[in-house]
Enzyme design. Structure first.
Site, PDB file in Angstrom:
ATOM      1  N   ASP A   1       1.651   9.410  62.901  1.00 55.19           N
ATOM      2  CA  ASP A   1       3.056   9.084  63.096  1.00 55.19           C
ATOM      3  C   ASP A   1       3.170   7.566  62.943  1.00 55.19           C
ATOM      4  O   ASP A   1       2.164   6.842  62.981  1.00 55.19           O
ATOM      5  CB  ASP A   1       3.567   9.548  64.471  1.00 55.19           C
ATOM      6  CG  ASP A   1       5.100   9.610  64.500  1.00 55.19           C
ATOM      7  OD1 ASP A   1       5.749   9.012  63.612  1.00 55.19           O
ATOM      8  OD2 ASP A   1       5.661  10.245  65.420  1.00 55.19           O
TER       9      ASP A   1
HETATM   10  C1  BGC Z   1       8.940   9.617  64.288  1.00 60.07           C
HETATM   11  C2  BGC Z   1       8.614  10.566  63.152  1.00 60.07           C
HETATM   12  C3  BGC Z   1       9.143  10.024  61.862  1.00 60.07           C
HETATM   13  C4  BGC Z   1       8.546   8.656  61.623  1.00 60.07           C
HETATM   14  C5  BGC Z   1       9.026   8.009  60.353  1.00 60.07           C
HETATM   15  C6  BGC Z   1       8.505   8.204  63.972  1.00 60.07           C
HETATM   16  O1  BGC Z   1       9.022   7.314  64.922  1.00 60.07           O
HETATM   17  O2  BGC Z   1       8.325  10.045  65.471  1.00 60.07           O
HETATM   18  O3  BGC Z   1       9.171  11.830  63.412  1.00 60.07           O
HETATM   19  O4  BGC Z   1       8.838  10.909  60.815  1.00 60.07           O
HETATM   20  O5  BGC Z   1       8.919   7.801  62.694  1.00 60.07           O
HETATM   21  O6  BGC Z   1      10.352   7.633  60.474  1.00 60.07           O
END
Ligand code: BGC
Length: 757
Positions: A232
Site C-alpha cells: 500500500d
Molecule cells: C490506500 C489504497 C490506495 C492507495 C493509492 C492508500 O492510502 O490505502 O487503498 O489504493 O493509497 O492511492
C-alpha cells in the site's frame, strides 16, 4: 521484450536495475528500465472508478482527476449479492482503465467490516467472507477480462483507519483464517488477480509488508498465488525485510533511497540476490501482461484522453447497478409511488447527492444524477415539489436559517400526499484515514423528520450513508425506509427507479444494522490502544455475533424487502465428494416481477469447536416473473464447510449432521434439511502431553498407556477428574510402575508408523 521470458529479461539486468525495478518511479508509475526495453506501468485507484490524476499527484484524491464513471462503491455493490452484475461492472472499469492507459486498477477492496465505525466501510463489500470473496472474484474477473490487472486489497486485517499505518491487528488464527483471510483466499484461487496490495498495519506484531507468513507461506505456498505483491502507498517500513518476506514492489517511489538499501543488503549478503530476482521477475511479468493487452505500452500519460469507451452506456450500467443495490428496509405499502402522487422531496441530499466516500477512491464523475431529476423523470408534470430542509456544507450570510428551512419543508410536506425525505451522513463524517465516532444520523436531520412527520405521516425516508447508521428513530416516524447507501454517479435516478417501481428492489444487507453501537461485536475492542487492537470477538463477526449472543437487531444480515413476495419449498440437499448439492423451489407469489436473493446457511450443532450458529455458504440472486416458480440449484463447496484446525494446521471438515437452512435473510429461514457429512481424518500425533481422554479415545494409543494407568482407569470418577490431564504427568505419579519417557517413546513409534513423525 515480449520475446523473452521474465526470467530471461531479469537475467540481463544489473543489481541496481533490479532494485529500482521493484520500486515505483513516482506516485502512480512503476520504474522502467529503458536500456532493457522495460516500460513503466501506470497503477491507478480504484476501486469503483478510474481515478487517473491530472497533473500534480497529491495521492489523497484532492487533485483533479480525469473524468470517469463513478460506479456504486463497494458498500452498494455488496448489497446486490450478484456476481454476474459485478463482473459486468469489473469489465466496464477495465474498459475505462484500458482507454486511459492504466495497467492496474487498485481494487477491489474486500476487507471485512468488523466494526460499523470503520471509516472505509463504504469501500468494502460485506461483514461475511463468502460474500466478499464471491463478489470480489467477480470484480477481478471482469476487470482482467479487459487486459487490466486488479490489485486485491488491503491484505490483510486492515479493518479500521485509526492508527492504520502502525497498529497491530492481534487476531487468533481461526478468525484470521476463517473470517479475515477467507475472502482473499477465494479471490486468489478463483480469479487469479494479477496483483495484490498488502496493507499498512501489522498482523500479530509484524507489518503486512514484511510478513513472511502472510506473503509467502499462506499466499504463495498454500494458495498458489502467482501474481505480484505491491505495498500500500507508504506501507513499507523496512524494504529489505519486505523483499525477503515476499514483497515484490514498493509503492510509491522512495526516490532511490530504499533501492540503495536493497543493493547494499545484497552486497553485504544479508539479502540473497536470487530473492530480489524473483521480485524483479514478477514486476517484468506484470509489465508483459499489460503490454500484451493491446500490443503497446500501457504506461499511459498523465494527460490521456478522457473517453475511448461508451460514456452513456457506462452511465446506464451505473444506474442499473445502483438500482440493484438499494435495500428496502421497511415498507407499509406506501411504496411504490404512483406517477400521479403529489410528492414533497425534502432534504438537501435530493439535490446534492452524496454518492461516494472520501479519500483515494474519489472519482471525478462523467455526470451526476440527482434524486430530484429522477423523481421528476417518473412523476407526472408538476407532481414533485422540493425543500432543502437542511444545509450541506458551510452556511453563508445569504443562507436561510435552520428554522426557516424546517418551516419550508413542513409546508411542502403538508401540501403533498407523500413526503420523501432524503437524509444521511454528511461527507465529512466518513472517509479514508479516520473512523466514525458513532453510528448516529445528524440530530438536525432527525428533528426535521419529526417535524415533517408531524405535518404528514406518509413519510418515505431515503438514507445516504457509507457505513450503517442507527435507524430506530427513523423507523418510528416513517412509512417506508430505503437504504440507498452511496450509489455512484447515477444513484439519484436509480433511487427514483426503485421508489416508482420501475425497478423492484432486490438489494439485501451485506452487513447487519444493529439497534445500537454498543451491541456490535467489536464494541469493546475497537480501535484498540497503544498500537494494538485485539480482535476479542474472534470468529463472531457481524451476524455470527448477533446470532450467537441472541441480540435483537434493527435489520439482520441478508434482509431486504421487495414489492412482491417469495415462497420457498421442496428443499433437497445431497452430500457428495465436492460438498453439498442444494436444490430449492422459489415461487414469486405476488403480482410483480422481482428478484430474490436465495441464501444458504449451514450449522453444525454438535461441533467440538466454537462455531457461529449459522454461516452463509452460498447465495444466488434470481429473477422470477410474477407467479413464476422455479427450481434453483446451489452448491456448497466442501472446502467451505471446513474450519481451520489449529492442531494440525490444516482445513478440516468436521463430520456430523449438518443443518442446511435456506431463506431470505439470516433471520428469515424458510426451509431446512439435515444431512450427514463425512468428516476428514485429522492426524494429530499423540504424545505425553496429550490428555488422558485424547489418548484413551485412540485404541492403539490406549493400549500403550493402559498398563501404567490401570490404577486410575478402574475408577470412573477418577477418570472424569483427570481426563483432561496430560498422560505424561499422570504416568509420573508414584506407583505407576512405568517410566514416562519409555511410554513416550512407544507413542512416538506409533506416530511414526502413522506417518506423523
Ligand atoms: C490506500 C489504497 C490506495 C492507495 C493509492 C492508500 O492510502 O490505502 O487503498 O489504493 O493509497 O492511492
Amino acid at each position: 521484450m515480449l520475446a523473452l521470458t521474465p526470467e530471461e529479461v531479469v537475467a540481463r539486468l544489473t543489481l541496481e536495475e533490479k532494485a529500482s525495478l521493484t520500486s515505483g518511479s513516482s506516485f502512480w508509475f512503476t520504474q522502467g528500465v529503458a536500456r532493457a526495453g522495460i516500460p513503466e506501468v501506470m497503477l491507478t485507484d480504484g476501486p469503483h472508478g478510474v481515478r487517473k490524476q491530472r497533473g500534480g499527484a497529491d495521492h489523497v484524491g484532492l487533485a483533479d482527476s480525469e473524468p470517469a464513471t463513478c460506479f456504486p462503491p463497494a458498500v452498494a455493490l455488496g448489497s446486490t449479492f450478484d456476481p454476474d452484475l459485478l463482473e459486468r461492472v469489473g469489465a466496464a472499469l477495465g474498459e475505462e482503465a484500458a482507454a486511459q492507459g492504466v495497467g492496474v486498477l487498485l481494487g477491489p477492496g474486500i476487507n471485512i467490516k468488523r466494526s460499523p465505525l470503520c471509516g472505509r466501510n463504504f469501500e468494502y463489500l460485506s461483514e461475511d467472507p463468502v460474500v466478499s470473496g464471491v463478489l470480489g472474484a467477480a470484480l477481478v474477473r471482469g476487470l482482467q477480462s479487459q487486459g487490466v490487472g486488479a490489485s486485491l486489497k488491503h491484505f490483510a486485517a486492515n479493518n479500521q483507519e485509526a492508527d492504520r499505518m502502525r497498529v497491530s491487528a492481534d487476531v487468533d488464527e481461526r478468525p484470521l483464517r476463517e473470517i479475515y483471510l477467507r475472502g482473499f483466499q477465494r479471490v486468489v484461487t478463483e480469479a487469479e488477480p494479477w496483483t495484490l496490495m498488502c496493507s499498512y498495519n501489522k498482523i500479530n506484531g509484524t507489518y503486512a509488508s514484511q510478513n513472511r507468513w502472510l506473503l509467502t507461506d499462506v499466499l504463495r505456498d498454500e494458495w498458489g498465488f502467482r501474481g505480484l505483491v505491491m505495498s500500500d502507498w507508504g506501507a513499507v517500513d523496512d524494504r529489505v525485510a519486505g523483499v525477503a518476506a515476499g514483497l515484490d514492489l514498493e509503492m510509491p517511489s522512495s526516490e532511490g533511497r530504499t533501492d540503495a538499501e536493497i543493493v547494499a543488503a545484497v552486497r553485504a549478503g544479508s539479502l540473497e540476490e536470487a530473492v530480489l530476482d524473483v521480485a524483479a521477475t514478477r514486476v517484468v511479468d506484470l509489465v508483459q501482461k499489460t503490454l500484451r493487452r493491446d500490443g503497446h505500452a500501457s504506461s499511459g500519460s498523465a494527460h490521456g484522453a478522457a473517453d475511448g469507451y461508451d460514456v452513456d452506456a457506462h452511465h446506464a450500467l451505473a444506474r442499473e447497478v445502483a438500482a440493484r443495490s438499494v435495500v428496502l428496509l421497511e415498507n407499509d405499502g406506501i411504496l411504490p409511488l404512483a406517477p400521479s402522487t403529489r410528492v414533497a422531496a425534502i432534504g438537501a441530499f435530493a439535490a446534492q447527492p452524496r454518492y461516494q466516500g472520501a479519500g483515494s477512491s474519489l472519482i471525478n464523475p462523467t455526470r451526476l444524477d440527482s434524486a430530484l431529476d429522477g423523481l421528476r423523470e417518473h412523476a407526472a408534470e408538476g407532481a414533485v415539489t422540493y425543500a432543502a430542509g437542511f444545509l450541506l456544507g458551510e452556511a453563508d450570510s445569504s443562507s436561510p436559517t435552520a428554522d426557516e428551512l424546517v418551516r419550508e419543508a413542513v409546508a411542502v410536506a403538508a401540501a403533498s400526499e407523500v413526503a420523501v425525505l432524503f437524509i444521511g451522513l454528511p461527507a465529512e463524517l466518513e472517509s479514508e484515514g479516520y473512523d466514525r465516532a458513532d453510528i448516529e444520523l445528524p440530530v438536525e436531520q432527525l428533528a426535521l423528520l419529526d417535524a415533517v412527520a408531524d405535518a404528514n405521516p406518509r413519510v418515505v425516508v431515503v438514507l445516504s450513508n457509507g457505513g450503517v447508521v442507527r435507524v430506530g428513530d427513523v423507523t418510528k416516524r416513517s412509512a417506508a425506509v430505503v437504504e440507498a447507501w452511496l450509489l455512484g454517479q447515477a444513484g439519484g435516478t436509480a433511487v427514483a427507479d426503485v421508489l416508482y417501481g420501475a425497478v423492484n428492489p432486490s438489494g439485501r444487507l451485506a452487513e447487519t444494522i444493529p439497534h445500537r453501537l454498543q451491541d456490535s461485536p467489536a464494541y469493546l475492542d475497537f480501535p484498540g490502544e497503544h498500537g494494538h487492537v485485539r480482535y476479542g470477538e474472534g470468529l463472531f463477526v457481524g451476524y455470527r455475533w448477533y446470532d450467537a449472543r441472541d441480540v435483537d437487531v434493527a435489520h439482520p444480515f441478508g434482509h431486504g424487502l421487495s414489492y412482491t413476495t417469495f415462497e420457498y419449498s421442496e428443499l433437497s440437499v445431497t452430500p457428495d465428494a465436492e460438498g453439498l448439492a442444494v436444490s430449492v423451489t422459489v415461487t414469486n407469489t405476488g403480482e410483480r416481477d422481482g428478484r430474490e436473493v436465495v441464501q444458504v446457511y449451514t450449522r453444525l450443532a454438535s461441533s467440538e469447536v466454537a462455531r457461529p450458529l449459522r454461516e452463509l455458504k452460498a447465495f444466488a440472486s434470481v429473477a422470477l416473473a410474477a407467479g413464476e416458480s422455479r427450481v434453483f440449484e446451489l452448491r456448497v463447496a466442501r472446502a467451505d464447510l471446513a474450519c481451520w484446525d489449529i492442531r494440525s494446521g490444516a482445513w478440516v471438515v468436521e463430520g456430523g449432521s449438518y443443518s442446511v437452512e435456506v431463506g431470505a435473510s439470516s433471520r428469515d429461514i424458510r426451509v431446512r434439511a439435515t444431512v450427514p457429512v463425512a468428516g476428514d481424518e485429522v492426524a494429530v500425533p499423540l504424545t505425553l502431553d496429550s490428555s488422558l481422554d485424547e489418548v484413551m479415545a485412540d485404541p492403539e494409543a490406549a493400549e500403550i498407556v493402559r498398563h501404567g494407568l490401570s490404577r486410575f482407569l478402574e475408577d470412573p470418577d477418577m477418570v472424569k477428574l483427570i481426563g483432561s490431564a496430560p498422560v505424561g504427568r499422570i504416568l509420573g505419579f508414584p506407583g505407576t510402575g512405568v517410566v514416562p519417557a519409555e511410554v513416550g517413546a512407544q507413542l512416538e513409534r506409533l506416530n511414526a508408523e502413522r506417518g506423523l513423525g
